[in-house]
Design a protein around this motif. Structure first.
Motif, short mmCIF file in Angstrom:
data_model
loop_
_atom_site.label_atom_id
_atom_site.label_comp_id
_atom_site.label_asym_id
_atom_site.label_seq_id
_atom_site.Cartn_x
_atom_site.Cartn_y
_atom_site.Cartn_z
N VAL A 377 -24.54 -27.46 -39.26
CA VAL A 377 -24.60 -26.08 -38.81
C VAL A 377 -24.90 -26.08 -37.31
O VAL A 377 -25.88 -26.69 -36.87
N ILE A 378 -24.05 -25.40 -36.54
CA ILE A 378 -24.22 -25.32 -35.08
C ILE A 378 -24.48 -23.87 -34.73
O ILE A 378 -23.62 -23.00 -34.94
N ARG A 379 -25.64 -23.58 -34.22
CA ARG A 379 -26.03 -22.20 -33.90
C ARG A 379 -25.29 -21.69 -32.67
O ARG A 379 -24.85 -22.47 -31.82
N GLN A 380 -25.22 -20.38 -32.57
CA GLN A 380 -24.59 -19.74 -31.43
C GLN A 380 -25.31 -20.16 -30.14
O GLN A 380 -26.53 -20.08 -30.05
N GLY A 381 -24.56 -20.62 -29.15
CA GLY A 381 -25.11 -21.01 -27.87
C GLY A 381 -25.74 -22.40 -27.85
O GLY A 381 -26.25 -22.83 -26.82
N GLU A 382 -25.69 -23.12 -28.96
CA GLU A 382 -26.30 -24.44 -29.03
C GLU A 382 -25.34 -25.50 -28.47
O GLU A 382 -24.13 -25.36 -28.53
N ARG A 383 -25.96 -26.57 -27.93
CA ARG A 383 -25.18 -27.68 -27.41
C ARG A 383 -25.49 -28.91 -28.25
O ARG A 383 -26.60 -29.41 -28.28
N VAL A 384 -24.42 -29.37 -28.92
CA VAL A 384 -24.57 -30.49 -29.85
C VAL A 384 -23.74 -31.65 -29.36
O VAL A 384 -22.55 -31.50 -29.03
N ALA A 385 -24.33 -32.83 -29.31
CA ALA A 385 -23.64 -34.06 -28.92
C ALA A 385 -23.31 -34.86 -30.16
O ALA A 385 -24.17 -35.12 -31.02
N LEU A 386 -22.03 -35.24 -30.31
CA LEU A 386 -21.60 -36.10 -31.39
C LEU A 386 -21.56 -37.53 -30.88
O LEU A 386 -20.86 -37.81 -29.89
N VAL A 387 -22.30 -38.42 -31.50
CA VAL A 387 -22.36 -39.80 -31.05
C VAL A 387 -22.03 -40.73 -32.21
O VAL A 387 -22.11 -40.34 -33.38
N GLY A 388 -21.69 -41.96 -31.87
CA GLY A 388 -21.38 -42.95 -32.89
C GLY A 388 -20.41 -43.97 -32.36
O GLY A 388 -19.80 -43.78 -31.30
N PRO A 389 -20.25 -45.07 -33.05
CA PRO A 389 -19.34 -46.12 -32.60
C PRO A 389 -17.88 -45.68 -32.66
O PRO A 389 -17.54 -44.69 -33.32
N THR A 390 -17.03 -46.43 -31.99
CA THR A 390 -15.60 -46.15 -32.02
C THR A 390 -15.07 -46.20 -33.45
O THR A 390 -15.38 -47.11 -34.20
N GLY A 391 -14.29 -45.19 -33.81
CA GLY A 391 -13.74 -45.15 -35.16
C GLY A 391 -14.67 -44.56 -36.19
O GLY A 391 -14.32 -44.49 -37.38
N ALA A 392 -15.86 -44.11 -35.77
CA ALA A 392 -16.82 -43.56 -36.72
C ALA A 392 -16.38 -42.21 -37.27
O ALA A 392 -16.73 -41.84 -38.38
N GLY A 393 -15.59 -41.45 -36.48
CA GLY A 393 -15.12 -40.15 -36.93
C GLY A 393 -15.59 -38.98 -36.09
O GLY A 393 -15.31 -37.83 -36.42
N LYS A 394 -16.29 -39.26 -34.98
CA LYS A 394 -16.84 -38.15 -34.18
C LYS A 394 -15.73 -37.33 -33.51
O LYS A 394 -15.78 -36.10 -33.48
N GLU A 564 -19.33 -44.50 -39.83
CA GLU A 564 -18.49 -44.81 -40.99
C GLU A 564 -18.06 -43.55 -41.75
O GLU A 564 -18.08 -43.48 -42.97
N GLY A 565 -17.71 -42.52 -40.99
CA GLY A 565 -17.17 -41.30 -41.58
C GLY A 565 -18.19 -40.35 -42.16
O GLY A 565 -17.82 -39.36 -42.79
N GLN A 566 -19.47 -40.62 -41.95
CA GLN A 566 -20.50 -39.74 -42.48
C GLN A 566 -21.47 -39.32 -41.39
O GLN A 566 -21.68 -40.05 -40.41
N LEU A 567 -22.04 -38.14 -41.56
CA LEU A 567 -23.06 -37.64 -40.63
C LEU A 567 -24.41 -38.20 -41.12
O LEU A 567 -24.97 -37.71 -42.10
N VAL A 568 -24.89 -39.22 -40.42
CA VAL A 568 -26.07 -39.94 -40.93
C VAL A 568 -27.37 -39.38 -40.38
O VAL A 568 -28.42 -39.52 -41.02
N GLU A 569 -27.35 -38.76 -39.20
CA GLU A 569 -28.57 -38.21 -38.61
C GLU A 569 -28.24 -36.98 -37.78
O GLU A 569 -27.20 -36.93 -37.12
N VAL A 570 -29.15 -36.00 -37.81
CA VAL A 570 -29.04 -34.81 -36.96
C VAL A 570 -30.44 -34.44 -36.49
O VAL A 570 -31.38 -34.39 -37.30
N GLY A 571 -30.58 -34.19 -35.21
CA GLY A 571 -31.87 -33.79 -34.67
C GLY A 571 -31.87 -33.85 -33.16
O GLY A 571 -30.85 -34.21 -32.54
N THR A 572 -32.99 -33.49 -32.56
CA THR A 572 -33.10 -33.62 -31.12
C THR A 572 -33.22 -35.10 -30.76
O THR A 572 -33.48 -35.96 -31.61
N HIS A 573 -33.04 -35.38 -29.49
CA HIS A 573 -33.15 -36.77 -29.02
C HIS A 573 -34.53 -37.34 -29.37
O HIS A 573 -34.62 -38.45 -29.94
N ASP A 574 -35.56 -36.60 -29.09
CA ASP A 574 -36.92 -37.10 -29.35
C ASP A 574 -37.15 -37.31 -30.83
O ASP A 574 -37.77 -38.31 -31.25
N GLU A 575 -36.66 -36.37 -31.66
CA GLU A 575 -36.86 -36.51 -33.11
C GLU A 575 -36.17 -37.75 -33.66
O GLU A 575 -36.75 -38.49 -34.48
#
Length: 626
Positions: A377-394, A564-575
């Motif tokens: 879920v991405i809230r209105q006005g939020e900035r989300v970074a998708l990270v992961g290795p090459t081929g992960a699916g981001k 590997e095609g799955q969303l394994v973690e979501v949170g702030t950088h510090d979290e």
């Protein structure tokens, strides 16, 4: 290579049923010009009548004007005058029929060319993933050229020779059934040779077309990648590769010529032999008074109307077959439906809203999943970074959010509306994709910026440039915003091309930005402008960025780790760092690296440039940390 070409020939061979389908479909596309087509057919029929009348006038002049027992100068003059009138009429009619048929044909090609191009523009990204650009270029070049050859040269000859052959045979049978039966002696040889030629030339010319497509594909690919070729000194290897395909094209053409060289002498020999037999038997019939001298003379002249059309039709068969195969391919392209379409009853997306990714799965080939069970879920006005290795699916996830593809499982909603149920116009206006590399078309800076919105005025273009703070930069150029960027924007630096790309997005004024962060370095003078432009563009918008650098993820509101095609973690950088999971491992690997690695790109969070996206700019907003 041989196996691939063999498969292509089987797929491209124009079968009888396919040929009928191509003809029926072409007739339907000619309906807007049916009046012109009818008039052209009338002119063709009249022209054929003039050609058939010539030998009859010769017969009349010999039998009635030069008869030894009852010569008649008046009848001879009448035959001569009639022959001149018919010859002039044939000349005028043939000129008219060429103009009429060619005009209809060229209009048909124009409509077909525009229709195919428009269809390609509407095709989904999945189509371009599997179709080589060279093959598509070949459809609008070599395939259209094959049709142009038919329209400009072959169509008139094909129709007229067909009519001439049929009506000549009717006239011959009426004139002398006995002499007509003599003509049938050569028919079996001609039929066998023609059937064999048709079968062999069909395969040969399809092979030629395949080799042409390969050559064009290699040429297009080599020109597009010329920088890489020269950077690694692979000019000789590319030349050798091109020469290999070029030689294959030459061999295919030579095979086609050999087939023609075996066939045409047979037709020529059949015509000469039949003429000799007719003269011999015709002379006996004249001597026994079973036929007139004029009839034999006309018969010999008509034989030219039998065997010459056969020879020309045989030559034209290659053109017709090539054009039929080209039409079959073009119609096949037009019949390929886009996978991302606007459904019946589609609604406009709301101006603002939350992005909900619910149980999303996706596969490019329908077999191997790239994403599975993604929930985000991405809230209105939020900035989300998708990270992961090459081929992960981001990158794939970002493309799905922009609806460049549709998920094979689950749904993606904006403001509660499934993207598959949204109108495409509202989708493209609400969600804007800014790729790593800002692609520019040949034209001016202003024209390239104006691509961002249909019918954009000069004032709107300037306003978009002002929004990201670069209007003065481009305005200072000698030609200002009218500066020609040349092909692919080669006149501008990489950073300037990115600024134009960002200005497009500003002109579109979307609610959601999907960005692919760059990993390439920009020149210092441009980098600061790009950073400021990016910060201004993101202000007040929802941003999804494919992050290749840890520093980018560190500044995001939240980080989504794809592995590997799955969303394994979501949170702030510090979290995520505190959690000690996958992201923390990446962060610790970066933090523990050598100090000098930062300048060399050691803060890369991935193994490369994402899931198939092109590389481009690196951005670090200066006014508002991400």
């Amino acid at each position: 290579m041989w196996m691939r070409n063999a498969v292509l020939e089987d797929e491209d061979r124009l079968q009888r049923g396919e040929g009928r389908q191509v003809v029926r479909r072409s007739i339907r596309r000619l309906r807007p010009y049916r009046g012109h087509v009818a008039f052209a057919l009338v002119v063709l029929a009249l022209s054929t009548g003039c050609l058939l009348a010539g030998p009859q006038l010769v017969r009349y002049g010999i039998d009635k004007g030069l008869n030894p027992r009852h010569p008649s100068v008046r009848r001879l003059d009448l035959a001569v005058a009639g022959y001149v009138v018919v010859a002039v009429g044939a000349l005028v009619l043939q000129r008219s029929q060429i103009l009429l048929v060619t005009r209809v044909g060229e209009n048909f090609l124009r409509d077909l060319r525009v229709g195919v191009f428009d269809h390609l523009q509407r095709m989904s990204m999945a189509f371009f993933d599997r179709e080589p650009a060279g093959r598509l270029v070949a459809r609008l070049t070599s395939d259209i050229d094959a049709l142009a050859d038919l329209v400009q040269q072959g169509l008139v000859l094909f129709i007229q020779n067909g009519l001439l052959f049929v009506f000549t045979m009717v006239v011959l049978v009426v004139m002398s059934p006995l002499l007509s039966a003599v003509c049938l002696v050569s028919v079996p040889f001609v039929v066998v040779a023609s059937v064999r030629f048709r079968r062999n030339s069909n395969r040969a010319y399809l092979r030629v077309r395949d080799r042409i497509s390969q050559t064009l594909s290699t040429l297009q690919e080599s020109l597009s990648g010329v920088r890489v070729v020269q950077a690694f000194g692979r000019e000789e290897a590319q030349t050798e590769r091109f020469s290999h395909h070029n030689q294959a094209q030459l061999d295919a053409n030579i095979d086609a010529v050999r087939i023609a060289a075996r066939y045409f002498p047979i037709i020529e020999l059949a015509g000469v032999g039949t003429t000799a037999v007719i003269l011999g038997i015709g002379g006996l019939l004249v001597h026994t008074r079973h036929a007139s001298l004029g009839t034999v003379a006309a018969f010999v002249l008509y034989l030219a109307n039998v065997f010459e059309p056969i020879q020309q039709l045989s030559q034209l068969f290659n053109t017709v077959q090539s054009a039929g195969a080209a039409l079959h391919k073009l119609y096949g392209l037009l019949d390929t439906p886009p996978t991302v379409v606007e459904r019946v009853g589609a609604v406009d997306l709301p101006a603002r809203g939350v992005i909900q990714v619910e149980g999303v799965g996706f596969s490019y080939d329908g077999t191997n999943p790239v994403l599975q069970g993604v929930e985000l879920v991405i809230r209105q006005g939020e900035r989300v970074a998708l990270v992961g290795p090459t081929g992960a699916g981001k990158s794939t996830l970002a493309k799905l959010i922009a609806r460049l593809y549709d998920p094979t499982e689950g749904s993606i909603r904006l403001g509660g509306v499934d993207l598959r149920h949204a109108t495409l116009s509202s989708l493209r206006s609400r969600i804007c994709v800014v790729p790593q590399e800002g692609f520019l078309f040949a034209g001016s800076i202003a024209e390239n910026v104006a691509i961002g919105a249909k019918g954009a005025s000069d004032d709107q273009v300037r306003s978009a440039l002002q929004v990201i703070g670069v209007e003065r930069r481009f305005g200072a150029l000698p030609e200002g915003l009218a500066t020609e960027v040349r092909e692919r924007g080669s006149r501008l630096s990489a950073g300037e091309r990115q600024l134009v790309s960002l200005a497009r997005a500003a002109l579109a004024d979307p609610d959601v930005l999907v960005l692919d962060e760059a990993t390439s370095n920009l020149d210092p003078g441009t980098e600061a402008d790009v950073e400021r432009a990016m910060a201004a563009l993101m202000e007040g918008r929802t941003v999804i960025v494919i992050a290749h650098r840890l520093s980018t993820a560190q500044r995001a509101d939240r980080v989504a780790v794809v592995d590997e095609g799955q969303l394994v973690e979501v949170g702030t950088h510090d979290e995520l760092v505190a959690r000690g999971g996958r992201y923390a491992t990446l962060y610790q690997s970066w933090a523990g690296g050598p100090a000098e690695a930062g300048a060399a790109g050691a803060d890369d969070l991935t193994d490369g440039g994402g899931d198939g996206q092109a590389e481009g700019m690196r951005w670090e907003p200066a006014t508002r940390p991400m």
